[in-house]
Enzyme design. Structure first.
Site, PDB file in Angstrom:
ATOM      1  N   ASP A  28       1.100  -1.225  -0.332  1.00  0.00           N
ATOM      2  CA  ASP A  28       0.075  -0.002  -0.223  1.00  0.00           C
ATOM      3  C   ASP A  28       1.277   0.870   0.050  1.00  0.00           C
ATOM      4  OD1 ASP A  28      -2.270   1.779   0.006  1.00  0.00           O
ATOM      5  OD2 ASP A  28      -2.518   1.297   1.778  1.00  0.00           O
ATOM      6  N   HIS A  45       2.764   3.636  -8.972  1.00  0.00           N
ATOM      7  CA  HIS A  45       2.571   1.911  -9.678  1.00  0.00           C
ATOM      8  C   HIS A  45       3.727   1.201 -10.114  1.00  0.00           C
ATOM      9  CE1 HIS A  45      -1.192   2.443  -7.482  1.00  0.00           C
ATOM     10  NE2 HIS A  45      -2.276   3.315  -8.659  1.00  0.00           N
ATOM     11  N   THR A  74     -10.657  -6.597  -5.574  1.00  0.00           N
ATOM     12  CA  THR A  74     -12.060  -7.206  -5.781  1.00  0.00           C
ATOM     13  C   THR A  74     -12.632  -5.157  -6.479  1.00  0.00           C
ATOM     14  OG1 THR A  74     -12.536  -7.286  -3.838  1.00  0.00           O
ATOM     15  CG2 THR A  74     -12.313  -8.772  -6.263  1.00  0.00           C
ATOM     16  N   LEU A 139      11.245 -20.029  -4.497  1.00  0.00           N
ATOM     17  CA  LEU A 139      10.520 -19.040  -4.148  1.00  0.00           C
ATOM     18  C   LEU A 139       9.441 -18.891  -4.568  1.00  0.00           C
ATOM     19  CD1 LEU A 139       9.627 -17.093  -2.403  1.00  0.00           C
ATOM     20  CD2 LEU A 139      10.681 -15.355  -4.319  1.00  0.00           C
TER      21      LEU A 139
HETATM   22  C1  IPE Z   1      -5.406  -3.183  -0.569  1.00  0.00           C
HETATM   23  O1  IPE Z   1      -4.879  -0.953  -0.781  1.00  0.00           O
HETATM   24  C2  IPE Z   1      -4.922  -3.198  -2.066  1.00  0.00           C
HETATM   25  C3  IPE Z   1      -4.302  -3.498  -2.127  1.00  0.00           C
HETATM   26  C4  IPE Z   1      -2.414  -2.915  -1.743  1.00  0.00           C
HETATM   27  C5  IPE Z   1      -4.049  -4.257  -3.339  1.00  0.00           C
HETATM   28  P1  IPE Z   1      -6.061  -0.266  -0.687  1.00  0.00           P
HETATM   29  O2  IPE Z   1      -5.827   1.738  -0.933  1.00  0.00           O
HETATM   30  O3  IPE Z   1      -6.591  -0.224  -2.058  1.00  0.00           O
HETATM   31  O4  IPE Z   1      -7.226  -0.451   0.085  1.00  0.00           O
HETATM   32  P2  IPE Z   1      -7.732   0.897   1.278  1.00  0.00           P
HETATM   33  O5  IPE Z   1      -8.960   1.458  -0.236  1.00  0.00           O
HETATM   34  O6  IPE Z   1      -7.456   1.443   1.817  1.00  0.00           O
HETATM   35  O7  IPE Z   1      -9.339  -0.163   2.248  1.00  0.00           O
HETATM   36  C1  IPE Z   2      -1.318  -0.067  -3.433  1.00  0.00           C
HETATM   37  O1  IPE Z   2      -1.212   1.562  -3.283  1.00  0.00           O
HETATM   38  C2  IPE Z   2      -1.641   0.190  -4.803  1.00  0.00           C
HETATM   39  C3  IPE Z   2      -3.033  -0.977  -5.287  1.00  0.00           C
HETATM   40  C4  IPE Z   2      -3.590  -0.571  -4.753  1.00  0.00           C
HETATM   41  C5  IPE Z   2      -3.120  -1.113  -6.789  1.00  0.00           C
HETATM   42  P1  IPE Z   2      -2.741   2.833  -3.935  1.00  0.00           P
HETATM   43  O2  IPE Z   2      -2.976   2.881  -5.179  1.00  0.00           O
HETATM   44  O3  IPE Z   2      -3.398   1.875  -2.572  1.00  0.00           O
HETATM   45  O4  IPE Z   2      -1.827   4.041  -2.969  1.00  0.00           O
HETATM   46  P2  IPE Z   2      -2.355   5.412  -1.556  1.00  0.00           P
HETATM   47  O5  IPE Z   2      -2.670   4.099  -0.274  1.00  0.00           O
HETATM   48  O6  IPE Z   2      -3.035   5.274  -2.635  1.00  0.00           O
HETATM   49  O7  IPE Z   2      -1.327   6.119  -1.018  1.00  0.00           O
HETATM   50 MG    MG Z   3      -3.491   2.530  -0.276  1.00  0.00          MG
END
Ligand code: IPE
Ligand code: IPE
Ligand code: MG
Length: 250
Positions: A28, A45, A74, A139
């Site tokens: 995240d 990303h 999802t 792995l």
């Molecule tokens: C969780 O992160 C999903 C992934 C890292 C792929 P999100 O950024 O989507 O989660 P929330 O919305 O903060 O809970």
């Molecule tokens: C995690 O980073 C990647 C995905 C959920 C695809 P985020 O895109 O959720 O980044 P933040 O949480 O908005 O900073």
């Molecule tokens: Mg996030």
């Protein structure tokens, strides 16, 4: 005699439980990391995707057998079309750049999630990575993409119900039998779950599989999550006393 036996079993189990075989990471913070640098979220990303390679190598070197990374949930379809499109193109960038190296390193790629709902080209690239590496024994690198744990459990329940209907299995099954219907069927449960970027939630990740996982929440955003931070998390894990509802014998 039987008391001695019981103690021996307990000591033996605690040795195994110290081993960090399966690490799952909620990657995240890519968007906030990019924003802090005045860049679009997609830039986070991209750096995040490259960091998957760095952390996979580090995990393998630490003796971790299963690394399971949350790439797209999802619920992430709620994001802007542009961001979703960008993320859906990343597998082709990522595996185009690193697949040969992963094969050389002996990594086995696995996917968790409903791949049928992904764009056809994304699915093709992911299926190909799994196929090319299926006999590897290093792995186990699993990517959760279009993955949601509640969905996974519902799909498992549907498949189990169908097997009952077809007379293949009875109504009284064990937890292990039910787990064999999950997307992680041939994997051990998670030992250590890490979430980056300071958020303190699970966001629908591996709900069944983390039943007894140790949890680590780190402040670093995923692009700043280095091998050293991973090592620290695994060291913390080593200090934990995993009791599984039992009592520790000194
Ligand atoms: C969780 O992160 C999903 C992934 C890292 C792929 P999100 O950024 O989507 O989660 P929330 O919305 O903060 O809970
Ligand atoms: C995690 O980073 C990647 C995905 C959920 C695809 P985020 O895109 O959720 O980044 P933040 O949480 O908005 O900073
Ligand atoms: Mg996030």
């Amino acid at each position: 005699m039987s008391a001695f036996r019981n103690n021996a079993i307990i000591l033996h189990m605690s040795e195994n439980e110290k081993k960090c075989r399966h690490v799952a990471i909620i990657m995240d913070g890519n968007g906030r990391w990019a924003k802090a640098q005045g860049k679009p979220r997609t830039a986070g990303h991209l750096v995040g995707a490259d960091n998957v390679r760095t952390i996979a190598i580090a995990a393998s070197e630490l003796g971790i057998e299963y690394l399971t990374l949350y790439a797209f949930s999802t619920e992430n379809w709620k994001r802007s079309q542009d961001e979703v499109n960008y993320i859906m193109k990343l597998p082709s960038y990522f595996f185009g750049k690193y697949m040969k190296e992963f094969i050389d390193r002996g990594y086995r790629m696995r996917m968790l999630g409903e791949l049928d709902r992904l764009p056809a080209e994304t699915k093709r690239v992911l299926d190909d990575a799994v196929e090319q590496s299926k006999t590897n024994t290093g792995l186990n690198l699993s990517i959760a993409i279009n993955y949601g744990s509640q969905r996974e459990i519902v799909l498992a329940a549907e498949r189990y119900a169908k097997d009952v209907q077809d007379g293949k299995i009875g109504l009284d099954i064990t937890n292990e039998q039910f787990a064999s219907y999950l997307m992680t069927s041939d994997m051990p449960d998670v030992d250590l779950l890490i979430r980056t970027s300071g958020e303190l939630r699970i966001s629908n990740y591996l709900l069944w599989q983390i039943a007894y996982a140790e949890l680590e929440f780190v402040p670093e955003a995923w692009p700043d999550f280095t091998p050293d931070v991973l090592k620290r998390c695994v060291e913390q894990f080593g200090k934990r006393d995993r009791r599984y509802g039992g009592i520790k014998y000194e």
